[in-house]
Design an enzyme around this catalytic site. Structure first.
Site, mmCIF file in Angstrom:
data_model
loop_
_atom_site.group_PDB
_atom_site.id
_atom_site.type_symbol
_atom_site.label_atom_id
_atom_site.label_comp_id
_atom_site.label_asym_id
_atom_site.label_seq_id
_atom_site.Cartn_x
_atom_site.Cartn_y
_atom_site.Cartn_z
ATOM 1 N N ARG A 138 13.927 9.836 3.410
ATOM 2 C CA ARG A 138 14.650 8.575 3.619
ATOM 3 C C ARG A 138 14.409 7.614 2.467
ATOM 4 O O ARG A 138 13.464 7.762 1.681
ATOM 5 C CB ARG A 138 14.232 7.916 4.932
ATOM 6 C CG ARG A 138 12.740 7.584 5.007
ATOM 7 C CD ARG A 138 12.410 6.162 4.668
ATOM 8 N NE ARG A 138 10.973 5.963 4.550
ATOM 9 C CZ ARG A 138 10.321 5.982 3.408
ATOM 10 N NH1 ARG A 138 10.943 6.212 2.269
ATOM 11 N NH2 ARG A 138 9.010 5.781 3.366
ATOM 12 N N GLU B 8 9.225 -3.439 3.879
ATOM 13 C CA GLU B 8 8.175 -2.532 3.386
ATOM 14 C C GLU B 8 6.805 -2.879 3.958
ATOM 15 O O GLU B 8 6.410 -4.047 3.992
ATOM 16 C CB GLU B 8 8.140 -2.594 1.855
ATOM 17 C CG GLU B 8 7.950 -1.239 1.228
ATOM 18 C CD GLU B 8 9.030 -0.245 1.646
ATOM 19 O OE1 GLU B 8 8.748 0.560 2.551
ATOM 20 O OE2 GLU B 8 10.139 -0.288 1.094
ATOM 21 N N HIS B 9 6.089 -1.871 4.384
ATOM 22 C CA HIS B 9 4.728 -2.037 4.931
ATOM 23 C C HIS B 9 4.733 -2.962 6.141
ATOM 24 O O HIS B 9 3.783 -3.724 6.335
ATOM 25 C CB HIS B 9 3.775 -2.601 3.864
ATOM 26 C CG HIS B 9 3.322 -1.582 2.854
ATOM 27 N ND1 HIS B 9 2.325 -0.673 3.101
ATOM 28 C CD2 HIS B 9 3.740 -1.329 1.592
ATOM 29 C CE1 HIS B 9 2.127 0.087 2.026
ATOM 30 N NE2 HIS B 9 2.989 -0.279 1.100
ATOM 31 N N GLY C 66 7.654 8.097 -2.455
ATOM 32 C CA GLY C 66 8.155 7.022 -1.592
ATOM 33 C C GLY C 66 9.435 7.343 -0.858
ATOM 34 O O GLY C 66 10.027 6.475 -0.222
ATOM 35 N N SER D 169 9.412 9.789 1.354
ATOM 36 C CA SER D 169 8.868 10.360 2.573
ATOM 37 C C SER D 169 9.029 11.874 2.701
ATOM 38 O O SER D 169 9.476 12.381 3.732
ATOM 39 C CB SER D 169 9.472 9.672 3.792
ATOM 40 O OG SER D 169 8.560 9.774 4.831
ATOM 41 N N SER D 170 8.630 12.574 1.654
ATOM 42 C CA SER D 170 8.600 14.035 1.753
ATOM 43 C C SER D 170 7.573 14.450 2.805
ATOM 44 O O SER D 170 7.756 15.442 3.510
ATOM 45 C CB SER D 170 8.237 14.647 0.396
ATOM 46 O OG SER D 170 6.911 14.344 0.026
ATOM 47 N N ASP E 62 9.377 6.422 9.043
ATOM 48 C CA ASP E 62 9.829 7.633 8.351
ATOM 49 C C ASP E 62 10.254 8.715 9.337
ATOM 50 O O ASP E 62 11.271 9.381 9.157
ATOM 51 C CB ASP E 62 8.705 8.169 7.448
ATOM 52 C CG ASP E 62 8.140 7.092 6.536
ATOM 53 O OD1 ASP E 62 8.786 6.034 6.408
ATOM 54 O OD2 ASP E 62 7.061 7.306 5.962
ATOM 55 N N ASN F 207 -0.131 10.172 -3.935
ATOM 56 C CA ASN F 207 -0.323 10.825 -2.642
ATOM 57 C C ASN F 207 -1.074 9.867 -1.721
ATOM 58 O O ASN F 207 -2.218 9.505 -1.991
ATOM 59 C CB ASN F 207 -1.097 12.139 -2.792
ATOM 60 C CG ASN F 207 -1.242 12.839 -1.447
ATOM 61 O OD1 ASN F 207 -1.794 12.276 -0.506
ATOM 62 N ND2 ASN F 207 -0.724 14.033 -1.325
ATOM 63 N N LYS F 208 -0.399 9.467 -0.641
ATOM 64 C CA LYS F 208 -0.948 8.414 0.220
ATOM 65 C C LYS F 208 -2.187 8.848 0.992
ATOM 66 O O LYS F 208 -3.065 8.035 1.287
ATOM 67 C CB LYS F 208 0.129 7.916 1.192
ATOM 68 C CG LYS F 208 0.958 6.760 0.664
ATOM 69 C CD LYS F 208 1.796 7.050 -0.570
ATOM 70 C CE LYS F 208 3.084 7.772 -0.258
ATOM 71 N NZ LYS F 208 3.889 8.087 -1.470
HETATM 72 P P1 ADP Z 1 5.795 10.849 0.114
HETATM 73 O O1 ADP Z 1 6.049 9.471 -0.391
HETATM 74 O O2 ADP Z 1 6.631 11.858 -0.607
HETATM 75 O O3 ADP Z 1 5.886 10.965 1.592
HETATM 76 P P2 ADP Z 1 2.992 11.439 0.556
HETATM 77 O O4 ADP Z 1 1.833 11.133 -0.320
HETATM 78 O O5 ADP Z 1 3.045 10.771 1.870
HETATM 79 O O6 ADP Z 1 4.300 11.168 -0.318
HETATM 80 O O7 ADP Z 1 3.034 13.011 0.852
HETATM 81 C C1 ADP Z 1 3.401 13.972 -0.095
HETATM 82 C C2 ADP Z 1 2.782 15.323 0.224
HETATM 83 O O8 ADP Z 1 3.615 16.049 1.179
HETATM 84 C C3 ADP Z 1 2.740 16.232 -0.973
HETATM 85 O O9 ADP Z 1 1.605 15.977 -1.784
HETATM 86 C C4 ADP Z 1 2.689 17.623 -0.320
HETATM 87 O O10 ADP Z 1 1.381 17.943 0.097
HETATM 88 C C5 ADP Z 1 3.544 17.446 0.912
HETATM 89 N N1 ADP Z 1 4.905 17.951 0.641
HETATM 90 C C6 ADP Z 1 6.026 17.249 0.465
HETATM 91 N N2 ADP Z 1 7.090 18.060 0.198
HETATM 92 C C7 ADP Z 1 6.622 19.309 0.212
HETATM 93 C C8 ADP Z 1 7.206 20.616 0.006
HETATM 94 N N3 ADP Z 1 8.501 20.772 -0.288
HETATM 95 N N4 ADP Z 1 6.403 21.675 0.103
HETATM 96 C C9 ADP Z 1 5.105 21.532 0.383
HETATM 97 N N5 ADP Z 1 4.508 20.364 0.587
HETATM 98 C C10 ADP Z 1 5.234 19.256 0.501
HETATM 99 MG MG MG Z 2 4.596 9.994 2.986
#
Ligand code: ADP
Ligand code: MG
Length: 457
Positions: free
Chosen positions: A44, A50-51, A144, A146-147, A191, A234-235
């Protein structure tokens, strides 16, 4: 609509067919059998707010097209096998009833395990079915967008489907907000909520406690552009995020104490505001009169609240903030209460579309960035530079999005100047820093995408 379960759909979207078949190919190569379904959950972009989700205030995100997809088959050997199309992420295997989530070293599969454990607990399953999973993500990591939550949500959805169960989007989103905390970050729930409740073509105002969503129509003469400053954060691997959460808690508790409320009952600014029966602008004034400028040492916080350091750890701190020795309270509180006001105004302007609406929205975004950078101190030099370049390149508004300390900015750009805007940002930010090769994935226009879903393979 949000009360429905995520769709189970046998029609893979036309523009995703090639990608899904590549994931399937990898699955077959790894596990020697075919997947039975795909789960998908989007990342997203937060337009404003924010926050403040973890303080109990509403936010205004939309899903991006980039997502996590997991191909899944069930197996009856009691094992969970995880593999990733991207070979930088190592394979993982565990028993479905015996595994640990390691928050001190947040390796990728721990995020999967958060969703897996959360869903298993929600369904009351001590022995969920075994699964083989092939993960493929397109959400830029640590940026940021939200992976992390896309992965947690996708894993939870995959676990639900594999166990033949259905729950509503709201129930799953609420559960995923809680279970991502197994990784250690004390997030608020935006998220996960948008990953499930997103709808193609519309941004969402998300409110909490209880979780609610409302569609917000964005102006039609602007485009929203994401630009990644390419600094990763990485949060879960640092205490910065949780330190902000804790500062907000402590500020709420000190104001509650000074106002003769039972301060232990307060963890969020929104609850404090409700108890005091004050408006957001009255809260800004209260913060100004109760909290002093500069840092509070931990000893001072203990003295004001009348507790020992051990008791403070119980009432207010998280595992990774036990060692933090000083807290900024006034600046953080002023950010949260003013940002909550900006979200309300942003929604109102979108809904009523007064003359000059885009200009008002742009100013709100710019003010939000300044507040994040100066008061909340969650930006970084590169991100501040990028936001400035975006505004100079023609954005009506630009701000960091997501937790910050790196990652992406979101800019609102008049459709009529899109081309010159992109050209200027490429030249002044990406090429100037030798990041030209990354432009393709780092700079893109985005539209509100759809929410999480299951597709039969
Ligand atoms: P974001 O802002 O992307 O949410 P975070 O620090 O909260 O950042 O989390 C990112 C972590 O999520 C990555 O370091 C990884 O461990 C995990 N991650 C995200 N996408 C993938 C993916 N496609 N495959 C494996 N791990 C992933
Ligand atoms: Mg995150």
């Amino acid at each position: 609509m949000a009360d429905q379960p995520p769709t189970v759909n046998s029609d893979i979207p036309e523009n995703s067919k090639e990608r899904f078949s590549l994931i399937k190919e990898q699955f077959v190569k790894k596990f020697g059998c075919e997947p039975i379904f795909f789960a998908r959950a989007p990342g997203r972009v937060n337009l404003i707010g924010e926050h403040i989700d973890y303080c109990g205030y509403g936010v205004l995100p939309m899903a991006v097209e980039q997502d996590i997809v997991i191909a899944v088959a069930t197996q009856d050997n009691g094992k969970l096998n995880l593999s990733n199309v991207d070979s930088q992420y190592v394979d993982f295997e565990c028993d479905v009833a015996k595994y640990e989530i390691n928050s001190s070293n947040p390796v990728w599969y721990n995020y999967f395990l958060c969703g897996f454990r959360g869903m298993s607990e929600m369904l009351g399953l001590t022995e969920p079915t075994g699964m083989q999973c092939m993960v493929h993500g397109l959400v830029p990591c640590n940026a940021g967008l939200s992976s992390s939550s896309a992965l947690v949500c996708c894993a939870a959805l995959a676990t639900m489907q594999a166990n033949g169960q259905q729950r509503s989007k709201k129930e799953i989103a609420d559960m995923c907000a809680s279970c991502e905390r197994y990784i250690g970050t004390q997030g608020g729930g935006m998220d996960q909520a948008i990953s499930f409740m997103a709808q193609m073509g519309t941004a969402k105002k998300i409110d909490f406690n209880p979780l609610r969503e409302e569609s917000v129509m964005l102006p039609s003469d602007v485009v929203f552009v994401v630009s990644n400053c390419c600094v990763e954060k990485n949060k879960a691997a640092s205490s910065d995020f949780n330190t902000r959460v804790v500062e907000c808690r402590l500020a709420s508790q000190i104001i509650a104490k000074v106002k003769n409320l039972d301060w232990r009952q307060f963890k969020r600014f929104a609850d404090l505001q409700r108890a005091l029966g004050a408006s957001l602008s009255e809260m800004v004034a209260i913060v100004g009169s109760v909290l002093h400028e500069g840092a509070y040492m931990k000893s001072e916080v203990c003295e004001v609240l009348g507790v020992s350091q051990e008791e403070l750890a119980q009432t207010s701190l998280s595992a990774n903030t036990l060692q933090v020795s000083e807290f900024q309270l006034r600046k953080r509180a002023l950010h949260v209460y003013s940002e909550a006001g900006r979200v309300e105004r942003f929604q109102e302007v979108c809904n009523t579309a007064p003359p000059g609406a885009s200009g008002i929205l742009g100013s709100l975004m710019n003010d939000s960035h300044t507040s994040c950078s100066v008061m909340y101190e969650c930006s970084c030099t590169e991100l501040d530079d990028l936001v400035k370049i975006c505004v100079e390149a023609g954005a009506i508004g630009s701000r960091l999005t997501g937790a910050g300390w790196g990652g992406c900015a979101i800019s609102m750009v008049p459709s009529s100047v899109m081309e010159s805007f992109l050209a200027a940002v490429v030249e002044k930010y990406y090429q100037a820093r030798g990041l030209g090769p990354r432009v393709g994935e780092a700079l893109f226009a985005t539209q509100p995408g759809s929410g999480a879903a299951v597709y039969l393979a």
